[in-house]
Design an enzyme around this catalytic site. Structure first.
Site, PDB file in Angstrom:
ATOM      1  N   GLY A   1      23.119  45.246  76.585  1.00  0.00           N
ATOM      2  CA  GLY A   1      23.447  44.352  75.487  1.00  0.00           C
ATOM      3  C   GLY A   1      24.577  44.908  74.662  1.00  0.00           C
ATOM      4  O   GLY A   1      24.962  46.069  74.798  1.00  0.00           O
TER       5      GLY A   1
ATOM      6  N   GLY B   1      25.603  45.026  70.658  1.00  0.00           N
ATOM      7  CA  GLY B   1      25.126  44.728  69.306  1.00  0.00           C
ATOM      8  C   GLY B   1      26.187  45.053  68.293  1.00  0.00           C
ATOM      9  O   GLY B   1      27.311  45.409  68.636  1.00  0.00           O
ATOM     10  N   GLY B   2      25.802  44.910  67.041  1.00  0.00           N
ATOM     11  CA  GLY B   2      26.739  45.174  65.970  1.00  0.00           C
ATOM     12  C   GLY B   2      27.272  46.600  66.011  1.00  0.00           C
ATOM     13  O   GLY B   2      28.373  46.867  65.568  1.00  0.00           O
ATOM     14  N   PHE B   3      26.494  47.491  66.534  1.00  0.00           N
ATOM     15  CA  PHE B   3      26.905  48.894  66.470  1.00  0.00           C
ATOM     16  C   PHE B   3      27.529  49.419  67.754  1.00  0.00           C
ATOM     17  O   PHE B   3      27.951  50.551  67.818  1.00  0.00           O
ATOM     18  CB  PHE B   3      25.701  49.769  66.120  1.00  0.00           C
ATOM     19  CG  PHE B   3      25.130  49.440  64.786  1.00  0.00           C
ATOM     20  CD1 PHE B   3      25.922  49.503  63.657  1.00  0.00           C
ATOM     21  CD2 PHE B   3      23.813  49.055  64.652  1.00  0.00           C
ATOM     22  CE1 PHE B   3      25.407  49.200  62.421  1.00  0.00           C
ATOM     23  CE2 PHE B   3      23.299  48.753  63.414  1.00  0.00           C
ATOM     24  CZ  PHE B   3      24.085  48.815  62.295  1.00  0.00           C
ATOM     25  N   GLY B   4      27.496  48.674  68.781  1.00  0.00           N
ATOM     26  CA  GLY B   4      28.097  49.158  70.012  1.00  0.00           C
ATOM     27  C   GLY B   4      27.377  48.635  71.240  1.00  0.00           C
ATOM     28  O   GLY B   4      26.469  47.829  71.141  1.00  0.00           O
ATOM     29  N   LYS B   5      27.826  49.104  72.378  1.00  0.00           N
ATOM     30  CA  LYS B   5      27.248  48.632  73.633  1.00  0.00           C
ATOM     31  C   LYS B   5      26.065  49.499  74.032  1.00  0.00           C
ATOM     32  O   LYS B   5      26.060  50.692  73.795  1.00  0.00           O
ATOM     33  CB  LYS B   5      28.296  48.697  74.733  1.00  0.00           C
ATOM     34  CG  LYS B   5      29.429  47.711  74.548  1.00  0.00           C
ATOM     35  CD  LYS B   5      30.391  47.805  75.704  1.00  0.00           C
ATOM     36  CE  LYS B   5      31.434  46.701  75.608  1.00  0.00           C
ATOM     37  NZ  LYS B   5      32.478  46.833  76.619  1.00  0.00           N
TER      38      LYS B   5
ATOM     39  N   LYS C   1      23.186  54.130  73.843  1.00  0.00           N
ATOM     40  CA  LYS C   1      24.008  53.304  72.960  1.00  0.00           C
ATOM     41  C   LYS C   1      25.314  54.024  72.696  1.00  0.00           C
ATOM     42  O   LYS C   1      25.319  55.192  72.327  1.00  0.00           O
ATOM     43  CB  LYS C   1      23.244  53.055  71.653  1.00  0.00           C
ATOM     44  CG  LYS C   1      24.065  52.325  70.624  1.00  0.00           C
ATOM     45  CD  LYS C   1      23.211  51.762  69.531  1.00  0.00           C
ATOM     46  CE  LYS C   1      22.752  50.383  69.886  1.00  0.00           C
ATOM     47  NZ  LYS C   1      22.022  49.686  68.864  1.00  0.00           N
TER      48      LYS C   1
ATOM     49  N   ASP D   1      18.639  46.943  58.559  1.00  0.00           N
ATOM     50  CA  ASP D   1      18.973  45.838  59.465  1.00  0.00           C
ATOM     51  C   ASP D   1      17.735  45.393  60.235  1.00  0.00           C
ATOM     52  O   ASP D   1      17.752  45.297  61.458  1.00  0.00           O
ATOM     53  CB  ASP D   1      20.113  46.255  60.409  1.00  0.00           C
ATOM     54  CG  ASP D   1      20.855  45.049  60.972  1.00  0.00           C
ATOM     55  OD1 ASP D   1      20.617  43.928  60.479  1.00  0.00           O
ATOM     56  OD2 ASP D   1      21.652  45.214  61.897  1.00  0.00           O
TER      57      ASP D   1
END
Ligand SMILES: *[C@@H]1O[C@H](CO)[C@@H](O)[C@H](O)[C@H]1NC(C)=O
Ligand SMILES: *[C@@H]1O[C@H](CO)[C@@H](O)[C@H](O)[C@H]1NC(C)=O
Ligand SMILES: *[C@@H]1O[C@H](CO)[C@@H](O)[C@H](O)[C@H]1NC(C)=O
Ligand SMILES: *[C@@H]1O[C@H](CO)[C@@H](O)[C@H](O)[C@H]1NC(C)=O
Ligand SMILES: *[C@@H]1O[C@H](CO)[C@@H](O)[C@H](O)[C@H]1NC(C)=O
Ligand SMILES: *[C@@H]1O[C@H](CO)[C@@H](O)[C@H](O)[C@H]1NC(C)=O
Ligand SMILES: *[C@@H]1O[C@H](CO)[C@@H](O)[C@H](O)[C@H]1NC(C)=O
Ligand SMILES: CC(=O)N[C@H]1CO[C@H](CO)[C@@H](O)[C@@H]1O
Length: 708
Positions: A357, A359-363, A381, A486
């Site tokens: 996936g 996400g906001g913070f990275g792959k 991540k 979050d």
């Protein structure tokens, strides 16, 4: 030489009209255009003093349109030989879309051919001011449009939040393509961001004889030799003899300013070309380029090519020399440190097939750690950090987070720093994220979501208890207070036994420390952001509680905190549930997919907890300890009474709940706008994930199993 310049100066200033058969016009800017004679404005569109035509501003749920004031003749139905042919036409225009929040467009605009100028009954938001929910798709509309859409609506099977589509009587595009342009220098398609705020030129050409429609985009004045798409299409059924031509734009819960800088049109011939340098432009975008600059840049580019080549060589040398440079301080955090080589091998070189996936913070990649027998599955991540400065604090923070242990947290196993990247290694969660389960039945492109079973009430309630105890641990039971920042359904992951485990804790904090220490960033997700957080920007335990409240309601109701496809159009979940609670009809809020199979007492407790946590005043919200007690007790008499909905009548069941959202958004806007525009990019670089109908832009990723 000079006479050419002179023509450029005189000709385009005013629209001109050739013979009736060959209707053509050109607006190079809209200054001095008589509003009602030369263009018809309707909705909130306005011509600004600078000559820029603004279709919409950043106010929610509005429509702005502009039309050429007279209908044009596109075909002649009473032609003797019965062969009804649509005339060829061609148009070109320059536009820019400036979204209210970076990366979150709302909603887009369309070039439109319509039998009338008022498009009665049309709705804003995803309908772009063209159609509405009841007439969408009806061939009696006779509306033909090319949409420039900046929100992904699953309802209309949109491919993404940055596409151009062909709409024939329907917002479900018959053809759609991601915005891009053909760059003859590189010989390939280059991506183009519609909502970047930069001026973009578009050409729409229809060949009535060959029945071919071409749509072309470019960020510069010259028309690319290859269109974005060229498709066969017969427009004769949709086009009536006389049609108005113009543009329609709309905003939804999220909004953008949509601007037009120039527009040319011609029947049976190529539309006069527009020159970006002679069009008005938005003040902060300096699109003016003198010829001198171009000449200089030509010679400069040789130098740049040389520099790039030189740095490539240097980079290659650097790579050869070392893969991993471990700085002394990193050894302080030794035990958790993985070598880059290990992770590179575990994820098969971070190849796309291992991607779980984004996400906001990275792959996030799936990996199998080499060595240990069958190999341990992990989720890796990868976070890019723009500046090396601060990475030390980053790692210190991570190392301390790594010591957190709780059965409802996704365990961080270790980390690795590789140049500007930080790699975090987590336990692998085979069942993906909670939102994937909650919205399993929704139409979702590119996943096998249909095969995901629905969560039963027992499973849901257990997940909520689990997440509550994880948050309690973070807030009160560990040596330091850890604010998650979050909490949301896509950050709740499910282990093999479908227990809820909270992921991504602490990461948001790292992202709030920008490269520039004087700025902080809003981190969070619209719909889960507590009102005070959007005003002050300071995350607290009680802003986590607010987000948890939104999560509880989401799990109980099976709806996203802000949903575009619901009721009249957009639904703010907490307003709706609170309204139902107030009239003692809360059971109607429960997820219909549960089919009435739930424990009434537990459900009532959950709804009460959800509402208590959603109170606008932070002081009024319970602590996680209290929340945990209420959920574990599952005794509704132990949960305090719910106060009436916050004042000003925002929470009526029947009323469109949008005004409530506006209130909430106001705070958010104040906050975001209080920063200089340069930090906008930074805000967008982190996880300002959008809202539901609007959220789709990013929630697409959450539906691929997103582990850790
Ligand atoms: C605008 O419309 C008026 C009335 O139809 C016409 O007299 C005038 O020439 C038009 N102006 C331009 C620039 O075409
Ligand atoms: C947008 O335009 C509308 C109508 O002209 C106006 O009421 C509103 O205040 C404007 N909003 C902004 C943010 O300028
Ligand atoms: C449409 O076609 C008919 C038959 O060819 C012709 O008589 C009529 O003038 C045409 N009308 C227009 C507006 O061109
Ligand atoms: C819509 O526009 C047409 C002309 O384009 C006009 O005749 C009609 O009265 C308008 N209808 C409304 C409801 O404004
Ligand atoms: C949709 O638009 C049509 C006109 O095209 C109108 O008659 C109808 O009432 C509108 N429906 C809604 C739900 O607004
Ligand atoms: C299309 O619209 C017409 C007129 O508004 C209506 O009579 C017809 O039922 C609609 N068809 C569909 C499939 O909605
Ligand atoms: C449309 O694009 C095709 C392919 O590039 C080209 O051959 C054709 O001439 C174009 N047609 C028009 C009307 O621009
Ligand atoms: C509901 C569901 O998908 N459960 C799966 C969770 O993960 C375990 C282990 O991979 C599977 O066995 C379950 O079927």
């Amino acid at each position: 030489m000079y006479w050419i310049l002179l023509c450029f100066l005189i000709l385009p200033l005013l629209p001109f009209f050739a013979s009736a058969q060959q209707d053509q016009f050109i607006y190079t800017g809209f200054a001095g255009i008589g509003k009602n004679n030369n263009v018809s404005l309707n909705g909130i569109s306005e011509i600004e003093n600078s000559g820029i035509l603004r279709l919409t501003n950043e106010t929610s749920r509005l429509i702005g349109r502009v039309f050429y004031p007279r209908p044009l003749r596109f075909k002649n139905s009473s032609a003797v030989d019965g062969k009804v042919e649509v005339a060829s036409f061609s148009t070109s225009f320059a536009f820019a879309i400036v979204p209210e929040y970076p990366k979150l467009g709302g909603h887009g605009f369309a070039f439109v051919l319509s039998p009338n100028q008022n498009l009665t009954g049309a709705q804003p938001s995803q309908y772009l001011g063209l159609l509405n929910s009841s007439d969408n798709g009806n061939a009696t509309n006779h509306v033909f449009a090319i949409e420039f859409d900046t929100v992904q609506d699953f309802e209309f099977q949109d491919i993404n939040d940055n596409h151009v589509g062909v709409d024939v009587d329907s917002l479900v595009s018959s053809t759609a393509a991601t915005a891009s342009y053909f760059d003859s220098n590189s010989g390939g398609q280059q991506p183009l961001n519609l909502k970047s705020g930069n001026t973009i030129l578009a050409w729409i050409d229809y060949d009535g004889k060959a029945r071919v429609l071409n749509v072309t985009l470019s960020p510069i004045s010259s028309k690319p030799t290859k269109p974005l798409f060229s498709i066969p299409i017969d427009l004769s059924p949709v086009i009536e003899d006389d049609m108005f031509v113009g543009f329609s734009a709309s905003t939804g819960l999220l909004a953008s300013s949509h601007y037009l800088f120039g527009w040319s049109f011609k029947m049976n011939g190529a539309a006069p070309s527009l020159d970006l340098s002679s069009l008005p432009s938005l003040p902060r975008i300096s699109s003016k380029r003198s010829h001198a600059v171009i000449a200089v840049s030509a010679s400069l580019s040789t130098v740049i090519v040389f520099l790039i080549a030189a740095s490539l060589v240097a980079y290659a040398l650097y790579r050869l020399k070392t893969v991993d440079i471990i700085e002394p301080w990193e050894l302080e955090y030794g035990p958790h440190r993985f070598s880059y080589k290990t992770l590179h091998r575990a994820t098969k070189g971070f190849r796309d097939r291992e991607l779980l996936g984004v996400g906001g913070f990275g792959k996030v990649y799936k990996g199998v750690l080499p060595g240990s027998g069958s190999g341990e599955e992990v989720a890796v991540k990868r976070i890019s950090h723009d500046s090396r400065q601060g990475i030390r604090e980053f790692v210190a923070e991570i190392a301390s987070i790594g010591r957190l242990r709780h059965r409802n947290l996704v365990q961080l196993q270790g980390w690795c720093r590789h140049r500007g990247d930080l790699l975090l290694v987590y336990d692998y969660m085979p069942n993906g994220s909670l939102d994937q389960f909650l919205f399993a039945g929704d139409p979702v492109p590119r996943t096998q979501a249909q095969t995901i079973p629905l969560l039963t009430w027992e499973q849901r309630f257990r997940i909520l208890r689990g997440v509550a105890s994880a948050l309690l641990y973070l807030h009160e039971e560990w040596e330091n207070v850890v604010i998650h920042r979050d909490v949301k359904a896509s950050n709740v992951l499910l282990d093999a036994d479908l227990n809820g485990r909270l992921g991504d804790f602490g990461l948001a904090k790292l992202h709030e420390h920008g490269a520039n220490p004087s700025t902080t960033r809003v981190v969070g997700t619209l719909g889960y952001l507590a009102p005070e957080l959007t005003r002050m920007g300071k995350a607290t335990a009680s802003s986590d509680v607010f987000a948890f409240g939104a999560l509880v309601l989401e799990v109980v109701c099976g709806r996203r905190p802000i949903e575009a496809k619901a009721l009249p159009e957009e639904l703010v979940l907490v307003d709706w549930v609170w309204g139902l609670w107030n009239i003692r009809r809360w059971s109607e809020a429960l997820d219909p997919k549960l089919d009435g199979k739930y424990d009434v007492e537990e459900a009532e407790v959950a709804i009460k907890v959800g509402l208590l946590c959603s109170q606008p005043l932070p002081m009024a919200r319970p602590t996680m300890r209290e929340v945990s007690r209420y959920l574990n007790g599952a005794d509704t008499t132990e949960v305090p009474n719910i106060p009436p909905p916050p004042p000003s009548g925002l929470y009526e069941y029947d009323a469109t709940p949008v005004s409530g959202m506006d209130k909430r958004k106001l705070g958010f806007e104040d906050f975001v706008h209080s920063y200089p525009s340069s930090s906008f990019e930074k805000v967008s670089a982190c996880s300002l994930v959008s809202v539901s109908g609007d959220e789709e832009s990013l929630s697409g990723y959450a539906r691929i199993p997103l582990s850790a």
